[in-house]
Design a protein around this motif. Structure first.
Motif, mmCIF file in Angstrom:
data_model
loop_
_atom_site.group_PDB
_atom_site.id
_atom_site.type_symbol
_atom_site.label_atom_id
_atom_site.label_comp_id
_atom_site.label_asym_id
_atom_site.label_seq_id
_atom_site.Cartn_x
_atom_site.Cartn_y
_atom_site.Cartn_z
ATOM 1 N N TYR A 181 -15.944 -3.824 -1.999
ATOM 2 C CA TYR A 181 -15.003 -4.221 -0.958
ATOM 3 C C TYR A 181 -13.617 -3.663 -1.257
ATOM 4 N N ALA A 182 -12.972 -3.168 -0.207
ATOM 5 C CA ALA A 182 -11.622 -2.630 -0.332
ATOM 6 C C ALA A 182 -10.861 -2.903 0.962
ATOM 7 N N ASP A 183 -9.562 -2.762 0.897
ATOM 8 C CA ASP A 183 -8.703 -2.887 2.074
ATOM 9 C C ASP A 183 -8.671 -1.523 2.755
ATOM 10 N N PRO A 184 -9.202 -1.392 3.969
ATOM 11 C CA PRO A 184 -9.224 -0.095 4.640
ATOM 12 C C PRO A 184 -7.839 0.531 4.802
ATOM 13 N N ALA A 185 -6.817 -0.273 5.021
ATOM 14 C CA ALA A 185 -5.462 0.268 5.137
ATOM 15 C C ALA A 185 -5.033 0.893 3.821
ATOM 16 N N ALA A 186 -5.378 0.255 2.719
ATOM 17 C CA ALA A 186 -5.050 0.813 1.398
ATOM 18 C C ALA A 186 -5.849 2.091 1.147
ATOM 19 N N THR A 187 -7.086 2.122 1.600
ATOM 20 C CA THR A 187 -7.904 3.323 1.453
ATOM 21 C C THR A 187 -7.254 4.492 2.190
ATOM 22 N N GLU A 188 -6.855 4.253 3.415
ATOM 23 C CA GLU A 188 -6.235 5.320 4.202
ATOM 24 C C GLU A 188 -4.894 5.769 3.622
ATOM 25 N N ALA A 189 -4.214 4.872 2.909
ATOM 26 C CA ALA A 189 -2.897 5.188 2.352
ATOM 27 C C ALA A 189 -2.968 5.848 0.973
ATOM 28 N N MET A 190 -4.166 5.993 0.406
ATOM 29 C CA MET A 190 -4.280 6.569 -0.928
ATOM 30 C C MET A 190 -3.772 8.003 -0.964
ATOM 31 N N THR A 191 -3.151 8.348 -2.061
ATOM 32 C CA THR A 191 -2.702 9.725 -2.269
ATOM 33 C C THR A 191 -3.896 10.594 -2.663
ATOM 34 N N ALA A 192 -3.695 11.883 -2.628
ATOM 35 C CA ALA A 192 -4.752 12.812 -3.041
ATOM 36 C C ALA A 192 -5.140 12.565 -4.499
ATOM 37 N N ALA A 193 -4.149 12.285 -5.337
ATOM 38 C CA ALA A 193 -4.427 12.019 -6.755
ATOM 39 C C ALA A 193 -5.242 10.727 -6.914
ATOM 40 N N GLU A 194 -4.923 9.705 -6.138
ATOM 41 C CA GLU A 194 -5.683 8.451 -6.212
ATOM 42 C C GLU A 194 -7.111 8.656 -5.729
ATOM 43 N N ARG A 195 -7.287 9.425 -4.658
ATOM 44 C CA ARG A 195 -8.641 9.715 -4.169
ATOM 45 C C ARG A 195 -9.449 10.480 -5.214
#
Length: 121
Positions: free
Chosen positions: A8-22
């Motif tokens: 489970y994750a927060d979709p808004a946080a997923t969309e806001a991730m940086t390239a480095a975080e992804r």
């Protein structure tokens, strides 16, 4: 025993991730896949589309009722899953703990049993 590891994750946080975080998340999951494929514990898994792309179909006496969006209206949504096969519930929880991070904020580890839980006891 087979287990479902639901992430489970927060979709808004997923969309806001940086390239480095992804890249970090991808690296961690690839490492877990390699480890579990090596032990034979990884059966399958997948990431899921964002909740805005989800349809939920509810049962009602007058027939099915489709609705846009996920089943629950919460901040954290089901984002991915693994199906694993391991010897003990403790091992399944250990695997589940490995996917927790800044992105996956909750993991549900649930045994998979026969006939949708409808087998006679």
């Amino acid at each position: 025993m087979k287990y479902m590891v639901l992430m489970y994750a927060d979709p808004a946080a997923t969309e806001a991730m940086t390239a480095a975080e992804r890249a970090d998340v991808l690296r961690r999951h690839e490492a877990l896949h390699q480890d579990l494929e090596g032990t034979g514990e990884m059966l399958n898994g997948a990431g899921l589309a964002l909740p805005r792309d989800t349809a939920t179909i509810h049962h009602h006496a007058d027939g099915p009722r489709p609705a846009d969006g996920p089943f629950t209206d919460t901040t954290e949504q089901l984002t991915a899953y693994y199906v694993i096969d391991c010897a003990t519930p403790e091992r399944a929880r250990e695997i589940g703990e490995r996917v927790l991070d800044f992105h996956v904020v909750a993991v549900e580890v649930r045994p998979i049993h026969d006939v949708f839980g409808m087998a006679e006891g």
